[in-house]
Design a protein around this motif. Sequence first.
Motif, PDB file in Angstrom:
ATOM      1  N   LEU A 115      39.619  -8.704  33.878  1.00 47.64           N
ATOM      2  CA  LEU A 115      40.765  -7.807  33.714  1.00 47.64           C
ATOM      3  C   LEU A 115      41.463  -8.010  32.379  1.00 47.64           C
ATOM      4  O   LEU A 115      42.526  -7.432  32.144  1.00 47.64           O
ATOM      5  N   SER A 116      40.869  -8.845  31.505  1.00 46.94           N
ATOM      6  CA  SER A 116      41.495  -9.108  30.218  1.00 46.94           C
ATOM      7  C   SER A 116      41.682  -7.825  29.432  1.00 46.94           C
ATOM      8  O   SER A 116      40.901  -6.881  29.552  1.00 46.94           O
ATOM      9  N   ASN A 118      41.449  -7.683  26.323  1.00 50.41           N
ATOM     10  CA  ASN A 118      40.518  -7.723  25.200  1.00 50.41           C
ATOM     11  C   ASN A 118      39.175  -7.142  25.650  1.00 50.41           C
ATOM     12  O   ASN A 118      38.518  -7.716  26.510  1.00 50.41           O
ATOM     13  N   PRO A 119      38.778  -5.971  25.094  1.00 49.56           N
ATOM     14  CA  PRO A 119      37.565  -5.304  25.583  1.00 49.56           C
ATOM     15  C   PRO A 119      36.313  -6.161  25.406  1.00 49.56           C
ATOM     16  O   PRO A 119      35.384  -6.085  26.227  1.00 49.56           O
ATOM     17  N   LEU A 120      36.307  -6.985  24.369  1.00 51.67           N
ATOM     18  CA  LEU A 120      35.135  -7.817  24.113  1.00 51.67           C
ATOM     19  C   LEU A 120      34.924  -8.805  25.258  1.00 51.67           C
ATOM     20  O   LEU A 120      33.815  -8.965  25.777  1.00 51.67           O
ATOM     21  N   LEU A 121      36.034  -9.448  25.671  1.00 56.05           N
ATOM     22  CA  LEU A 121      35.947 -10.449  26.728  1.00 56.05           C
ATOM     23  C   LEU A 121      35.584  -9.805  28.061  1.00 56.05           C
ATOM     24  O   LEU A 121      34.647 -10.231  28.742  1.00 56.05           O
ATOM     25  N   SER A 122      36.314  -8.729  28.427  1.00 55.09           N
ATOM     26  CA  SER A 122      36.026  -8.113  29.727  1.00 55.09           C
ATOM     27  C   SER A 122      34.621  -7.516  29.717  1.00 55.09           C
ATOM     28  O   SER A 122      33.940  -7.519  30.743  1.00 55.09           O
ATOM     29  N   GLY A 123      34.167  -7.044  28.549  1.00 51.56           N
ATOM     30  CA  GLY A 123      32.813  -6.513  28.458  1.00 51.56           C
ATOM     31  C   GLY A 123      31.765  -7.595  28.668  1.00 51.56           C
ATOM     32  O   GLY A 123      30.792  -7.398  29.405  1.00 51.56           O
ATOM     33  N   LEU A 124      31.988  -8.745  28.044  1.00 52.79           N
ATOM     34  CA  LEU A 124      31.035  -9.853  28.204  1.00 52.79           C
ATOM     35  C   LEU A 124      30.952 -10.290  29.656  1.00 52.79           C
ATOM     36  O   LEU A 124      29.866 -10.474  30.203  1.00 52.79           O
ATOM     37  N   VAL A 125      32.146 -10.450  30.290  1.00 51.71           N
ATOM     38  CA  VAL A 125      32.157 -10.862  31.697  1.00 51.71           C
ATOM     39  C   VAL A 125      31.490  -9.790  32.553  1.00 51.71           C
ATOM     40  O   VAL A 125      30.726 -10.093  33.481  1.00 51.71           O
ATOM     41  N   GLY A 126      31.750  -8.514  32.220  1.00 48.57           N
ATOM     42  CA  GLY A 126      31.127  -7.420  32.959  1.00 48.57           C
ATOM     43  C   GLY A 126      29.610  -7.463  32.850  1.00 48.57           C
ATOM     44  O   GLY A 126      28.902  -7.266  33.839  1.00 48.57           O
ATOM     45  N   ALA A 127      29.124  -7.741  31.646  1.00 48.10           N
ATOM     46  CA  ALA A 127      27.667  -7.811  31.448  1.00 48.10           C
ATOM     47  C   ALA A 127      27.077  -8.920  32.309  1.00 48.10           C
ATOM     48  O   ALA A 127      26.061  -8.726  32.991  1.00 48.10           O
TER      49      ALA A 127
ATOM     50  N   ARG B  28      44.234  -4.385  19.850  1.00 44.85           N
ATOM     51  CA  ARG B  28      43.421  -4.722  21.018  1.00 44.85           C
ATOM     52  C   ARG B  28      42.663  -6.024  20.812  1.00 44.85           C
ATOM     53  O   ARG B  28      42.438  -6.774  21.760  1.00 44.85           O
ATOM     54  N   TYR B  29      42.206  -6.244  19.577  1.00 41.22           N
ATOM     55  CA  TYR B  29      41.374  -7.423  19.355  1.00 41.22           C
ATOM     56  C   TYR B  29      42.143  -8.599  18.746  1.00 41.22           C
ATOM     57  O   TYR B  29      41.753  -9.733  18.893  1.00 41.22           O
ATOM     58  N   PHE B  30      43.214  -8.297  17.970  1.00 37.30           N
ATOM     59  CA  PHE B  30      43.926  -9.383  17.280  1.00 37.30           C
ATOM     60  C   PHE B  30      45.433  -9.266  17.473  1.00 37.30           C
ATOM     61  O   PHE B  30      46.198  -9.714  16.638  1.00 37.30           O
ATOM     62  N   GLY B  31      45.858  -8.611  18.587  1.00 34.33           N
ATOM     63  CA  GLY B  31      47.275  -8.327  18.789  1.00 34.33           C
ATOM     64  C   GLY B  31      48.142  -9.573  18.806  1.00 34.33           C
ATOM     65  O   GLY B  31      49.175  -9.641  18.159  1.00 34.33           O
ATOM     66  N   THR B  32      47.727 -10.562  19.545  1.00 35.62           N
ATOM     67  CA  THR B  32      48.476 -11.811  19.629  1.00 35.62           C
ATOM     68  C   THR B  32      47.557 -12.937  19.178  1.00 35.62           C
ATOM     69  O   THR B  32      46.341 -12.752  19.151  1.00 35.62           O
TER      70      THR B  32
END
Lengths: 392, 370
Positions: A115-116, A118-127, B28-32
């Motif tokens: 549910l992060s 950050n799309p990268l993190l949630s995408g990795l976990v989703g994969a 989204r990627y570097f907000g915080t």
Amino acid sequence: MQSASSSSAGAPAWWYDRTARALALQAALLLVVVAASIFFFSNVQTNMAARGLTLGFGFLDRSAGIPIGESLIPYTPSNSYARALLVGLLNTLRVAIVGCLLVTLLGVFLGILRLSENPLLSGLVGAYIEIVRNTPVVLQLVFWLVVFQQLPSVREALNPLPGIYLSQRGLKIPVFEWNQAAAFALIGLAAAIAAIVWTVRRARAHQMQTGEYRRVWPICLGYLVLLPMAAAHLTGDRLILSVPELQGFNFAGGAELSPEFAALLTGLVIYTAAFVAEIVRSGIQSVGKGQWEASRALGLSNGRIMRLVILPQALRVIVPPLTSQYLNLTKNSSLAIVIGYQDLFSVSNTSINQTGQAIEVIFIMMTVYLVLSLLTAAGMNVYNSRVALKER
Amino acid sequence: MADLAAPISAPRAASATWRSVANGLRLRYFGTPLNAAITLVCLYALYKILPPILGWAVFDAHWTGTAAQCREARGGACWAFIDEKFWFAVFGLYPYELRWRPATMLSLFAAMVGLSLFRRLWSKNLIYAWLAASALMFVLMDGTFFGIEIFGTHVPTRLWGGLTVTVFIAVFGLATGYPLAILLALGRRSHMPVVKWFCVAVIECVRGVPLVTIIFMAAIMLPLFLPSGMTIDRLFRIQFAYTIFSAAYLAEVVRGGLQGLGRGQYEAAESLGLNYAQKMRLVVLPQALKMTIPAQVNTFIGLFKDTTLVVIVGIFDFFTTLRAALGDPNWMGFPNEAYVFAALTYFILCFGMSKYSQRLERDLSPETRR
């Protein structure tokens, strides 16, 4: 007029009567079940007699002669079949209990990461979740066994953390040596847990009455560290940490987890955690956005919103499917036979091959699995009724 | 005024959108600081994981050639192994000159699956078509129908293997398990205590034990239950176990649908004077089954993956056949290729099913349904 004419034709046949029909149907079903049982039972007796076997549990006392690599209780191949099966059961329980604990931790962690923002993190976990959920667990277990077998040899063992070694022979970890001090420390730990439960309850009751919040975690941490230490100190012995060390061609000291156990545990945990992560994600998402907004309006921090508002409500949705995942993990542990870990199923299989007493062994095995499932389900139901929505 | 403003504002608008997109990405990627750290860790993980995997599976891989050539040029995957063993993994030991039969069977299966994907075609006829197709699939594999030779010689089940067996077990398990599941679910909700407790016992006992123990029971214990002299083919015994198992799991899904249906539907059907069978067949089941289709598909996925468990009694399904191919002395030492290929095959099939189920869930949910 009509009613008169129908009554003059006599009472309707009994099969038009609902109750009579239901009774007849049930009697027929009962009859079929009983007849089938008698038929099968007589067949079993003739077939077993033809093979020179008799139905009965007498073989359990005979010496098994099954070598079992790892056992939680003292065991030698000359022990009885009953003890061999018990060793198998304990091995199953070891995987199931450790597995359920790890799955809960990993699953909840991954569910929250999913549910992060950050799309990268949630995408990795989703994969990860999709890959793991959509391949058969047998395949994954075989894969993990290959991974653990391809680890370096003992002399070049990986040493990710001090005292922990990974090699072809499995995983070596430091443990406390089992002596009087360790036993007392264990009692101290139990006392500490009891003390913590009591303190937390008192603090909560206090908050209910006065509205005053008491910070309890420093006291709890104190209990957790001090009580076992004090208990160990009471005895003459000292706690001795046995750390694995490379000596010649093998390790001395520490506890060993075989590659088969490690592969089975890793495979089952990785597989089931993917399902648990999805359950946790959907549970958290099931809590309305208004709950977050209302909590923020009260000025709660994100962590406390999660802990005090969101999770208690999400648990209602999470607990029932989580129970079936625990059951799945326990049942899937029977696939240990594919990678050569000797659990209940594997030992039963060997026992059948040696004695031919297939019916008795399968009966024992299925009963044990059924009881395990029922116990887990019952325990989780108690927990579920505690977290379920209480309507007043 | 508008004319004057236009040439100036157009590029500014474009750059503004670009900037807002860039800004959105940055947030989204570097907000915080935490978010930035997460992004960097993820990128590092990808950098560590992806290149070696891609290198092994694609860039350094050998797609054709012999085992010797693969071994000489070490490093990448040897897909030539899969190329060599592909049809073996599909057909197993099925006689070479008769392979057209399992091939037709698989095509028939694929065609039926293809047809079933279209919701327009969902009707009773589709169910009948499936029943007819599964009968034909059996005859194709076996070659005979009640002893009469239809497609040439009879092929005993011990020669069946590979993907055909996986499909066979899954299709027949569901085709026979599904009606059984409906009966069990209805029985569990029955008012007759004996029927109810019988169904509860069957469902809970089957769900409470691992599938491998049931398969094991069918393989080892069932022959003891039969009168001496009577034998049932081993594959069919396993099929029986798998059917019971699927029925118990599907029964719980169907029960969910039956419980989810409002009481008004039952009462309305009764007030129309329908008897029990009519009420269930015409009013309750169509709605209950339709409501639970996504859950059914999810159960299908689980059951399909579970076909791999026949490995423990030595039935050669797709995965076991691939493993057997590893034993070929000419092609020793390519287990990773075999496992990755098997995983990929199962993944494509199961992932496809789960995506389809998600789409159905969206289409069938009350909010979007018109």
